[in-house]
Design a protein around this motif. Structure first.
Motif, PDB file in Angstrom:
ATOM      1  N   UNK A  33      34.373   5.430 -13.753  1.00  0.00           N
ATOM      2  CA  UNK A  33      33.828   5.505 -12.399  1.00  0.00           C
ATOM      3  C   UNK A  33      33.751   4.085 -11.854  1.00  0.00           C
ATOM      4  N   UNK A  34      34.470   3.817 -10.773  1.00  0.00           N
ATOM      5  CA  UNK A  34      34.499   2.482 -10.173  1.00  0.00           C
ATOM      6  C   UNK A  34      33.740   2.501  -8.843  1.00  0.00           C
ATOM      7  N   UNK A  35      32.738   1.621  -8.696  1.00  0.00           N
ATOM      8  CA  UNK A  35      31.995   1.456  -7.451  1.00  0.00           C
ATOM      9  C   UNK A  35      32.554   0.222  -6.756  1.00  0.00           C
ATOM     10  N   UNK A  36      33.121   0.440  -5.557  1.00  0.00           N
ATOM     11  CA  UNK A  36      33.909  -0.615  -4.923  1.00  0.00           C
ATOM     12  C   UNK A  36      33.444  -0.864  -3.496  1.00  0.00           C
ATOM     13  N   UNK A  37      33.298  -2.134  -3.152  1.00  0.00           N
ATOM     14  CA  UNK A  37      33.071  -2.555  -1.764  1.00  0.00           C
ATOM     15  C   UNK A  37      34.149  -3.567  -1.413  1.00  0.00           C
ATOM     16  N   UNK A  38      34.804  -3.367  -0.284  1.00  0.00           N
ATOM     17  CA  UNK A  38      35.963  -4.189   0.083  1.00  0.00           C
ATOM     18  C   UNK A  38      35.605  -5.203   1.158  1.00  0.00           C
ATOM     19  N   UNK A  39      36.425  -6.244   1.305  1.00  0.00           N
ATOM     20  CA  UNK A  39      36.275  -7.146   2.456  1.00  0.00           C
ATOM     21  C   UNK A  39      36.817  -6.488   3.719  1.00  0.00           C
TER      22      UNK A  39
END
Length: 319
Positions: A211-217
């Motif tokens: 499970x990957x928790x991702x926030x992008x620019x």
């Protein structure tokens, strides 16, 4: 009034998607709503129809006026109009939850949102992984560095969690609903401002996919924070999305049409992958303790407008 939902655009080719865009945009429920609010059906080809629907919905169904969704005003509507709106929303696919249509997927994507939505969607994803389709790749939980509002902080406090941003809530939800204490991998970049920064945390539940928790620019950091399309593109590059991949996307039922069309434009057209988009099932017992705001006729009209705008953007890259 309508017994069959209008099908959302499906397929992976421009021709297949164009058929679906036309079917939804020119459907009887949408025509009925335009008539109810005093409009004539637009003339011209589909490009012209979508442009006129965008303009019409901006005049009659935009209750946000640039504000965040919780700050939108609620219109005064008579009971007959409310009934038509609710019937139309159901027929257009904004009301009922649907089960995943396939037995297995390459990836499962959970879209972020307000705090209560983050909690409900991650909880539903955990349920799907244990009792639903197989997922061979990863679960991607996509959020942003958007600061939480006061009401969102109170929602978190009521559930015994805390956080400063949307991605904090998603991370806390993954820990809670998957029963995890810490990520197995962390990566990211502090660009000196949230619009320039990104973060990635990967968890490994026992017997389940990572499970990957991702926030992008942001792709436009001087103008705004990262939006859903930015994070989807950022994730697609990280996971090396392939044309043969089938992706299951989880959101709330009211957002399914517009977020499905956004995903088709952002993921299917560039990468060739398949997309199924479903809403959280509110009847699931494990979600009962997570609050959900009342969905009004005004909220449904607002998101029908969102769907029109998303359809228009999708059609714009198909023609």
């Amino acid at each position: 009034m309508w017994t069959v939902e209008v099908a959302l655009p499906a397929g992976t080719t421009a021709a297949e998607l164009a058929v679906g865009v036309r079917a939804w945009a020119e459907s009887a429920p949408l025509r009925a709503l335009v008539r109810r609010f005093g409009g004539d059906w637009p003339a011209g080809d589909l490009t012209a129809v979508l442009a006129r629907l965008d303009e019409f919905s901006a005049r009659h169904w935009d209750f946000r006026q640039g504000r965040e969704r919780p700050d939108a005003r609620e219109p005064a509507l008579d009971p007959a109009t409310v009934g038509l709106i609710l019937d139309s929303a159901a027929a257009l696919g904004l009301v009922r939850a649907a089960a995943p249509p396939r037995p297995g997927y390459a990836h499962l994507v959970v879209l972020g949102g307000l705090a209560h939505a983050c909690l409900r969607r991650v909880a539903y994803a955990a349920h799907l992984l244990r009792d639903g389709p197989t997922v061979d790749g990863e679960v991607a939980v996509l959020g942003s560095f958007r600061p939480l509002t006061g009401p969102e902080r109170r929602v978190l406090a009521d559930t015994g969690l805390s956080g400063e941003t949307e991605v904090d809530v998603l991370d806390a939800a993954v820990r809670r609903f998957f029963g995890l204490a810490a990520p197995v991998d962390e990566d990211g970049h502090d660009g000196g401002h949230p619009h320039h920064s990104w973060s990635s945390r990967t968890y490994q539940p026992n017997g389940l996919p990572p499970v990957r928790v991702l926030a992008a620019p942001s792709s436009e950091p001087e103008r705004r924070r990262a939006h859903t399309a930015d994070t989807q593109r950022f994730w697609a590059e990280h996971v090396r999305l392939r044309g043969e991949d089938q992706v299951l996307m989880v959101t709330a039922p009211i957002y399914v049409p517009f977020q499905h069309c956004d995903a088709l434009r952002t993921l299917t057209l560039p990468y060739g992958c398949g997309i199924d988009t479903i809403g959280v099932d509110p009847a699931l017992a494990t979600l009962a303790r997570v609050p959900e705001p009342t969905l009004t006729a005004g909220r449904y009209l607002q998101e029908i407008r969102s769907a029109i705008r998303s359809l228009r953007a999708l059609h714009g890259v198909l023609v």
